[in-house]
Design a protein around this motif. Structure first.
Motif, PDB file in Angstrom:
ATOM      1  N   GLY A   1      -5.969   8.802  -2.267  1.00  0.00           N
ATOM      2  CA  GLY A   1      -7.512   8.120  -1.097  1.00  0.00           C
ATOM      3  C   GLY A   1      -7.283   7.872  -0.287  1.00  0.00           C
ATOM      4  O   GLY A   1      -6.211   6.881   0.299  1.00  0.00           O
ATOM      5  N   GLN A   2      -7.978   7.559   1.369  1.00  0.00           N
ATOM      6  CA  GLN A   2      -8.453   7.802   1.930  1.00  0.00           C
ATOM      7  C   GLN A   2      -8.357   5.715   2.535  1.00  0.00           C
ATOM      8  O   GLN A   2      -7.926   5.182   3.257  1.00  0.00           O
ATOM      9  N   ASP A   3      -9.132   5.292   1.002  1.00  0.00           N
ATOM     10  CA  ASP A   3      -9.422   4.577   1.356  1.00  0.00           C
ATOM     11  C   ASP A   3      -8.699   3.545  -0.161  1.00  0.00           C
ATOM     12  O   ASP A   3      -8.521   2.372  -0.426  1.00  0.00           O
ATOM     13  N   LEU A   4      -6.990   3.601  -0.226  1.00  0.00           N
ATOM     14  CA  LEU A   4      -6.546   3.066  -1.518  1.00  0.00           C
ATOM     15  C   LEU A   4      -5.804   1.831  -0.397  1.00  0.00           C
ATOM     16  O   LEU A   4      -5.654   0.719  -1.655  1.00  0.00           O
ATOM     17  N   SER A   5      -5.992   1.661   0.944  1.00  0.00           N
ATOM     18  CA  SER A   5      -5.531   0.170   1.901  1.00  0.00           C
ATOM     19  C   SER A   5      -6.941  -0.580   0.916  1.00  0.00           C
ATOM     20  O   SER A   5      -6.158  -1.861   0.826  1.00  0.00           O
ATOM     21  N   SER A   6      -8.159  -1.104   0.875  1.00  0.00           N
ATOM     22  CA  SER A   6      -9.084  -1.052   1.185  1.00  0.00           C
ATOM     23  C   SER A   6      -9.337  -1.457  -0.632  1.00  0.00           C
ATOM     24  O   SER A   6      -9.735  -2.711  -0.981  1.00  0.00           O
ATOM     25  N   LYS A   7      -8.887  -0.308  -1.210  1.00  0.00           N
ATOM     26  CA  LYS A   7      -9.015  -1.269  -2.791  1.00  0.00           C
ATOM     27  C   LYS A   7      -7.617  -1.525  -3.695  1.00  0.00           C
ATOM     28  O   LYS A   7      -7.789  -2.661  -3.640  1.00  0.00           O
TER      29      LYS A   7
ATOM     30  N   GLU B   1      -9.159  -4.949  -1.921  1.00  0.00           N
ATOM     31  CA  GLU B   1      -9.758  -5.486  -3.424  1.00  0.00           C
ATOM     32  C   GLU B   1      -9.380  -6.269  -4.374  1.00  0.00           C
ATOM     33  O   GLU B   1      -9.552  -7.220  -5.115  1.00  0.00           O
TER      34      GLU B   1
ATOM     35  N   VAL C   1       0.925  -0.773  -0.030  1.00  0.00           N
ATOM     36  CA  VAL C   1       0.110  -0.207   0.279  1.00  0.00           C
ATOM     37  C   VAL C   1       0.670   1.437  -0.246  1.00  0.00           C
ATOM     38  O   VAL C   1       0.489   2.139  -0.966  1.00  0.00           O
TER      39      VAL C   1
END
Length: 87
Positions: free
Chosen positions: A51-57, A60, A36
């Motif tokens: 974005g803050q959601d890079l880890s979750s992306k 995925e 990440v």
């Protein structure tokens, strides 16, 4: 015309390409957190927003592209690797 049967078909998510590049540069496997961080650095170098959601992306994409990535130490592990033969 022959159909492209490699895992790097035209429909692959660009994030999967970034993840694979990171894993390849790290010898083929790395901890999820490190992947990440490196993907974020690559995006910043290209002038893209991170974005803050890079880890979750990233997680995925790891899960979606199991033909490219796997957990070498089992499903409870946070380490990911390129499938053998993927370069």
């Amino acid at each position: 015309m022959a159909q492209n049967t490699t895992p790097w078909g035209a429909q692959i998510d660009p994030l999967a390409r970034d993840i694979a590049a990171v894993l390849k540069s790290m010898g083929g496997s790395a901890h999820q957190r490190d992947v990440v961080q490196c993907v974020a650095a690559m995006k910043r170098q290209r002038g893209e927003k991170v974005g803050q959601d890079l880890s979750s992306k990233v997680v995925e994409v790891f899960e979606k592209y199991r033909d490219l990535f796997f957990r070498p130490f089992g499903e409870g592990s946070m380490r990911w690797a390129l499938q053998p033969g993927v370069a």
